[in-house]
Design a protein around this motif. Structure first.
Motif, PDB file in Angstrom:
ATOM      1  N   GLY A 164       0.815  -1.211   0.000  1.00 19.80           N
ATOM      2  CA  GLY A 164       0.000   0.000   0.000  1.00 19.80           C
ATOM      3  C   GLY A 164       0.846   1.258   0.000  1.00 19.80           C
ATOM      4  O   GLY A 164       0.559   2.228  -0.721  1.00 19.80           O
ATOM      5  N   PHE A 165       1.934   1.255   0.797  1.00 19.56           N
ATOM      6  CA  PHE A 165       2.826   2.420   0.839  1.00 19.56           C
ATOM      7  C   PHE A 165       3.518   2.625  -0.507  1.00 19.56           C
ATOM      8  O   PHE A 165       3.656   3.764  -0.986  1.00 19.56           O
ATOM      9  CB  PHE A 165       3.885   2.235   1.937  1.00 19.56           C
ATOM     10  N   ILE A 166       3.955   1.526  -1.130  1.00 16.79           N
ATOM     11  CA  ILE A 166       4.627   1.641  -2.428  1.00 16.79           C
ATOM     12  C   ILE A 166       3.649   2.188  -3.469  1.00 16.79           C
ATOM     13  O   ILE A 166       4.011   3.031  -4.304  1.00 16.79           O
ATOM     14  CB  ILE A 166       5.175   0.277  -2.880  1.00 16.79           C
ATOM     15  N   ALA A 167       2.416   1.726  -3.426  1.00 17.33           N
ATOM     16  CA  ALA A 167       1.408   2.211  -4.375  1.00 17.33           C
ATOM     17  C   ALA A 167       1.175   3.711  -4.198  1.00 17.33           C
ATOM     18  O   ALA A 167       0.972   4.438  -5.184  1.00 17.33           O
ATOM     19  CB  ALA A 167       0.103   1.442  -4.189  1.00 17.33           C
ATOM     20  N   GLN A 168       1.219   4.205  -2.961  1.00 18.49           N
ATOM     21  CA  GLN A 168       1.075   5.641  -2.718  1.00 18.49           C
ATOM     22  C   GLN A 168       2.215   6.419  -3.373  1.00 18.49           C
ATOM     23  O   GLN A 168       1.987   7.481  -3.991  1.00 18.49           O
ATOM     24  CB  GLN A 168       1.059   5.924  -1.220  1.00 18.49           C
ATOM     25  N   ASN A 176       1.245  11.360 -10.695  1.00 19.51           N
ATOM     26  CA  ASN A 176       0.604  12.674 -10.647  1.00 19.51           C
ATOM     27  C   ASN A 176       1.559  13.785 -11.100  1.00 19.51           C
ATOM     28  O   ASN A 176       1.158  14.721 -11.806  1.00 19.51           O
ATOM     29  CB  ASN A 176       0.110  12.966  -9.228  1.00 19.51           C
ATOM     30  N   THR A 177       2.833  13.684 -10.695  1.00 18.48           N
ATOM     31  CA  THR A 177       3.815  14.687 -11.110  1.00 18.48           C
ATOM     32  C   THR A 177       4.051  14.623 -12.617  1.00 18.48           C
ATOM     33  O   THR A 177       4.186  15.661 -13.284  1.00 18.48           O
ATOM     34  CB  THR A 177       5.152  14.476 -10.366  1.00 18.48           C
ATOM     35  N   LEU A 178       4.094  13.409 -13.152  1.00 17.77           N
ATOM     36  CA  LEU A 178       4.215  13.258 -14.610  1.00 17.77           C
ATOM     37  C   LEU A 178       3.068  13.970 -15.319  1.00 17.77           C
ATOM     38  O   LEU A 178       3.258  14.664 -16.319  1.00 17.77           O
ATOM     39  CB  LEU A 178       4.205  11.776 -14.987  1.00 17.77           C
ATOM     40  N   GLY A 179       1.881  13.802 -14.790  1.00 23.62           N
ATOM     41  CA  GLY A 179       0.718  14.443 -15.398  1.00 23.62           C
ATOM     42  C   GLY A 179       0.769  15.950 -15.331  1.00 23.62           C
ATOM     43  O   GLY A 179       0.420  16.644 -16.291  1.00 23.62           O
ATOM     44  N   SER A 180       1.216  16.486 -14.185  1.00 27.52           N
ATOM     45  CA  SER A 180       1.241  17.946 -14.026  1.00 27.52           C
ATOM     46  C   SER A 180       2.347  18.595 -14.852  1.00 27.52           C
ATOM     47  O   SER A 180       2.244  19.763 -15.245  1.00 27.52           O
ATOM     48  CB  SER A 180       1.426  18.298 -12.545  1.00 27.52           C
ATOM     49  N   MET A 205      -2.291   5.137 -16.778  1.00 33.49           N
ATOM     50  CA  MET A 205      -1.479   4.662 -15.645  1.00 33.49           C
ATOM     51  C   MET A 205      -2.247   4.808 -14.340  1.00 33.49           C
ATOM     52  O   MET A 205      -2.201   3.929 -13.467  1.00 33.49           O
ATOM     53  CB  MET A 205      -0.156   5.422 -15.590  1.00 33.49           C
ATOM     54  N   LYS A 206      -2.956   5.920 -14.187  1.00 33.53           N
ATOM     55  CA  LYS A 206      -3.756   6.135 -12.980  1.00 33.53           C
ATOM     56  C   LYS A 206      -4.846   5.079 -12.847  1.00 33.53           C
ATOM     57  O   LYS A 206      -5.164   4.617 -11.744  1.00 33.53           O
ATOM     58  CB  LYS A 206      -4.374   7.534 -12.995  1.00 33.53           C
ATOM     59  N   ASP A 207      -5.439   4.699 -13.969  1.00 32.70           N
ATOM     60  CA  ASP A 207      -6.475   3.673 -13.954  1.00 32.70           C
ATOM     61  C   ASP A 207      -5.908   2.341 -13.478  1.00 32.70           C
ATOM     62  O   ASP A 207      -6.519   1.653 -12.644  1.00 32.70           O
ATOM     63  CB  ASP A 207      -7.081   3.530 -15.345  1.00 32.70           C
ATOM     64  N   GLU A 208      -4.726   1.969 -13.980  1.00 30.85           N
ATOM     65  CA  GLU A 208      -4.088   0.720 -13.542  1.00 30.85           C
ATOM     66  C   GLU A 208      -3.733   0.787 -12.056  1.00 30.85           C
ATOM     67  O   GLU A 208      -3.919  -0.185 -11.312  1.00 30.85           O
ATOM     68  CB  GLU A 208      -2.822   0.462 -14.368  1.00 30.85           C
ATOM     69  N   LEU A 209      -3.234   1.940 -11.626  1.00 30.48           N
ATOM     70  CA  LEU A 209      -2.858   2.095 -10.223  1.00 30.48           C
ATOM     71  C   LEU A 209      -4.075   2.033  -9.310  1.00 30.48           C
ATOM     72  O   LEU A 209      -4.009   1.471  -8.207  1.00 30.48           O
ATOM     73  CB  LEU A 209      -2.111   3.417 -10.025  1.00 30.48           C
ATOM     74  N   GLU A 210      -5.183   2.591  -9.754  1.00 30.92           N
ATOM     75  CA  GLU A 210      -6.402   2.567  -8.947  1.00 30.92           C
ATOM     76  C   GLU A 210      -6.877   1.131  -8.737  1.00 30.92           C
ATOM     77  O   GLU A 210      -7.364   0.778  -7.660  1.00 30.92           O
ATOM     78  CB  GLU A 210      -7.488   3.402  -9.620  1.00 30.92           C
ATOM     79  N   GLN A 211      -6.739   0.311  -9.767  1.00 34.95           N
ATOM     80  CA  GLN A 211      -7.092  -1.103  -9.624  1.00 34.95           C
ATOM     81  C   GLN A 211      -6.209  -1.780  -8.587  1.00 34.95           C
ATOM     82  O   GLN A 211      -6.680  -2.605  -7.795  1.00 34.95           O
ATOM     83  CB  GLN A 211      -6.960  -1.815 -10.974  1.00 34.95           C
ATOM     84  N   ILE A 212      -4.933  -1.421  -8.568  1.00 37.10           N
ATOM     85  CA  ILE A 212      -4.014  -1.970  -7.570  1.00 37.10           C
ATOM     86  C   ILE A 212      -4.443  -1.556  -6.171  1.00 37.10           C
ATOM     87  O   ILE A 212      -4.507  -2.378  -5.247  1.00 37.10           O
ATOM     88  CB  ILE A 212      -2.568  -1.501  -7.854  1.00 37.10           C
ATOM     89  N   LYS A 213      -4.746  -0.276  -5.995  1.00 39.71           N
ATOM     90  CA  LYS A 213      -5.114   0.224  -4.659  1.00 39.71           C
ATOM     91  C   LYS A 213      -6.379  -0.447  -4.141  1.00 39.71           C
ATOM     92  O   LYS A 213      -6.498  -0.716  -2.937  1.00 39.71           O
ATOM     93  CB  LYS A 213      -5.298   1.744  -4.712  1.00 39.71           C
ATOM     94  N   GLU A 214      -7.326  -0.690  -5.024  1.00 39.71           N
ATOM     95  CA  GLU A 214      -8.570  -1.340  -4.599  1.00 39.71           C
ATOM     96  C   GLU A 214      -8.311  -2.759  -4.099  1.00 39.71           C
ATOM     97  O   GLU A 214      -8.872  -3.187  -3.091  1.00 39.71           O
ATOM     98  CB  GLU A 214      -9.557  -1.371  -5.765  1.00 39.71           C
ATOM     99  N   GLN A 215      -7.446  -3.489  -4.806  1.00 37.96           N
ATOM    100  CA  GLN A 215      -7.213  -4.883  -4.464  1.00 37.96           C
ATOM    101  C   GLN A 215      -6.203  -5.059  -3.324  1.00 37.96           C
ATOM    102  O   GLN A 215      -6.199  -6.102  -2.659  1.00 37.96           O
ATOM    103  CB  GLN A 215      -6.724  -5.650  -5.698  1.00 37.96           C
ATOM    104  N   ILE A 216      -5.377  -4.050  -3.063  1.00 40.42           N
ATOM    105  CA  ILE A 216      -4.414  -4.152  -1.955  1.00 40.42           C
ATOM    106  C   ILE A 216      -5.147  -4.311  -0.623  1.00 40.42           C
ATOM    107  O   ILE A 216      -4.621  -4.901   0.327  1.00 40.42           O
ATOM    108  CB  ILE A 216      -3.480  -2.924  -1.945  1.00 40.42           C
ATOM    109  N   LEU A 217      -6.367  -3.800  -0.540  1.00 42.92           N
ATOM    110  CA  LEU A 217      -7.146  -3.947   0.680  1.00 42.92           C
ATOM    111  C   LEU A 217      -7.392  -5.414   1.020  1.00 42.92           C
ATOM    112  O   LEU A 217      -7.713  -5.750   2.163  1.00 42.92           O
ATOM    113  CB  LEU A 217      -8.478  -3.208   0.544  1.00 42.92           C
ATOM    114  N   ASN A 218      -7.274  -6.294   0.032  1.00 44.36           N
ATOM    115  CA  ASN A 218      -7.500  -7.719   0.254  1.00 44.36           C
ATOM    116  C   ASN A 218      -6.234  -8.468   0.651  1.00 44.36           C
ATOM    117  O   ASN A 218      -6.264  -9.677   0.850  1.00 44.36           O
ATOM    118  CB  ASN A 218      -8.057  -8.360  -1.031  1.00 44.36           C
ATOM    119  N   VAL A 219      -5.105  -7.750   0.728  1.00 48.20           N
ATOM    120  CA  VAL A 219      -3.818  -8.401   0.994  1.00 48.20           C
ATOM    121  C   VAL A 219      -3.445  -8.221   2.455  1.00 48.20           C
ATOM    122  O   VAL A 219      -3.539  -7.130   2.999  1.00 48.20           O
ATOM    123  CB  VAL A 219      -2.714  -7.798   0.093  1.00 48.20           C
ATOM    124  N   LEU A 220      -3.006  -9.309   3.094  1.00 49.50           N
ATOM    125  CA  LEU A 220      -2.591  -9.231   4.491  1.00 49.50           C
ATOM    126  C   LEU A 220      -1.366  -8.340   4.647  1.00 49.50           C
ATOM    127  O   LEU A 220      -0.491  -8.348   3.796  1.00 49.50           O
ATOM    128  CB  LEU A 220      -2.249 -10.629   5.017  1.00 49.50           C
TER     129      LEU A 220
END
Length: 290
Positions: free
Chosen positions: A246-250, A257-261, A275-290
């Motif tokens: 989760g920290f790495i995904a942040q 975000n900096t690339l975009g700006s 890229m943001k769309d792929e990352l958002e999918q990662i963040k959603e599923q990380i909640l399922n990881v111990l």
């Protein structure tokens, strides 16, 4: 982190059925439902569940089943004899005749007929043992369920990480084009709105400074390192990597975000959105990881 496990254990005349359910949670939140016969096991049972399952909102249901169908009957003959003696004495003293069916009367008096017998220490220990055994097996089954779900999550994460890496590589052809377009846009703006002469040397210096601020090579390198670190963490055979992922995904999100700006380029901004769309999918599923 989501899963379900069920297990049973029994002695000759008793059976324990345990069901364990788990959903996502930042810490171990254990809710346990015990039968009265096993209420004293709550503390060691809670400790066992926390050790085996670590995290999640966990519900534990423990059911106690008496397998013996024939009721246990016992006669307290000593108490029945005392009742009978007292009745005869009372009848003699009061001259009230005894009932026509004294046996039925005595049998219905409190404590004469016993339908339950006292549980021995050995039987109580056996019941505790099968309860802990069933609970442990149910947690193991839940972890097996989690393992299967984890394999699917792993494949999904790899797909997302590879997609972000590919998108990052696809930005390379637009880098020089972007800088040229920015430079041309500035010069066109100056020639259109400025009617006075200006120091072209100073302009070149300012343009170099401005374009350096728009350089994204540092962000791209950091994002590549984060992608690599995420993959390495994902491949670790240790339990409890969810928070780290989760920290790495942040951190990946900050670089994207900096690339975009900084991009100032339509094609690059579209890539950043993907890229943001792929990352958002990662963040959603990380909640399922111990």
């Amino acid at each position: 982190m989501t899963g379900f496990g069920k297990a049973e254990a029994k002695t000759d005349n008793k059976k324990i059925v345990v069901e364990v359910r788990s959903i996502n949670s930042k810490q171990a939140d254990v809710n346990m439902r015990f039968p009265s016969e096993l209420r004293h096991l709550e503390i060691p049972a809670r400790k066992l569940v926390t050790q085996k399952l670590q995290r999640g909102k966990i519900d534990v249901f423990i059911n106690y089943i008496q397998l013996q169908t024939d009721p246990v009957l016992d006669l307290n003959s000593e108490l029945a004899g005392k009742y009978w003696s007292m009745l005869r004495k009372f009848s003699k003293e009061t001259e009230i005749p005894l009932p026509a069916d004294p046996m039925r009367m005595v049998m219905n008096l409190p404590g004469v007929m016993l339908t339950d017998r006292e549980v021995t220490e050995e039987e109580e220990q056996a019941l505790e043992a099968i309860a802990i055994e069933a609970l442990s097996n149910a947690c193991n089954h839940l972890n097996e369920f989690r393992q299967q779900e984890g394999e699917a999550l792993y494949n999904g994460f790899v797909k997302n990480i590879d997609a972000i890496g590919s998108l990052l590589e696809s930005t390379a052809p637009y880098e020089k084009e972007r800088i040229v377009e920015i430079r041309q846009r500035i010069e066109d703006g100056l020639s259109k709105y400025m009617e006075v002469d200006y120091d072209r040397t100073r302009l070149e210096q300012e343009m170099i400074y401005y374009i350096e601020k728009l350089d994204v090579n540092e962000e791209k390198n950091r994002l590549l390192n984060h992608l690599k670190y995420f993959r390495e963490t994902l491949d670790l055979k240790e339990v409890g990597q969810g928070r780290k992922l989760g920290f790495i995904a942040q951190e990946m999100g900050r670089e994207i975000n900096t690339l975009g700006s900084k991009s100032n380029h339509a094609a690059l901004q579209k890539i950043v959105v993907k890229m943001k769309d792929e990352l958002e999918q990662i963040k959603e599923q990380i909640l399922n990881v111990l």
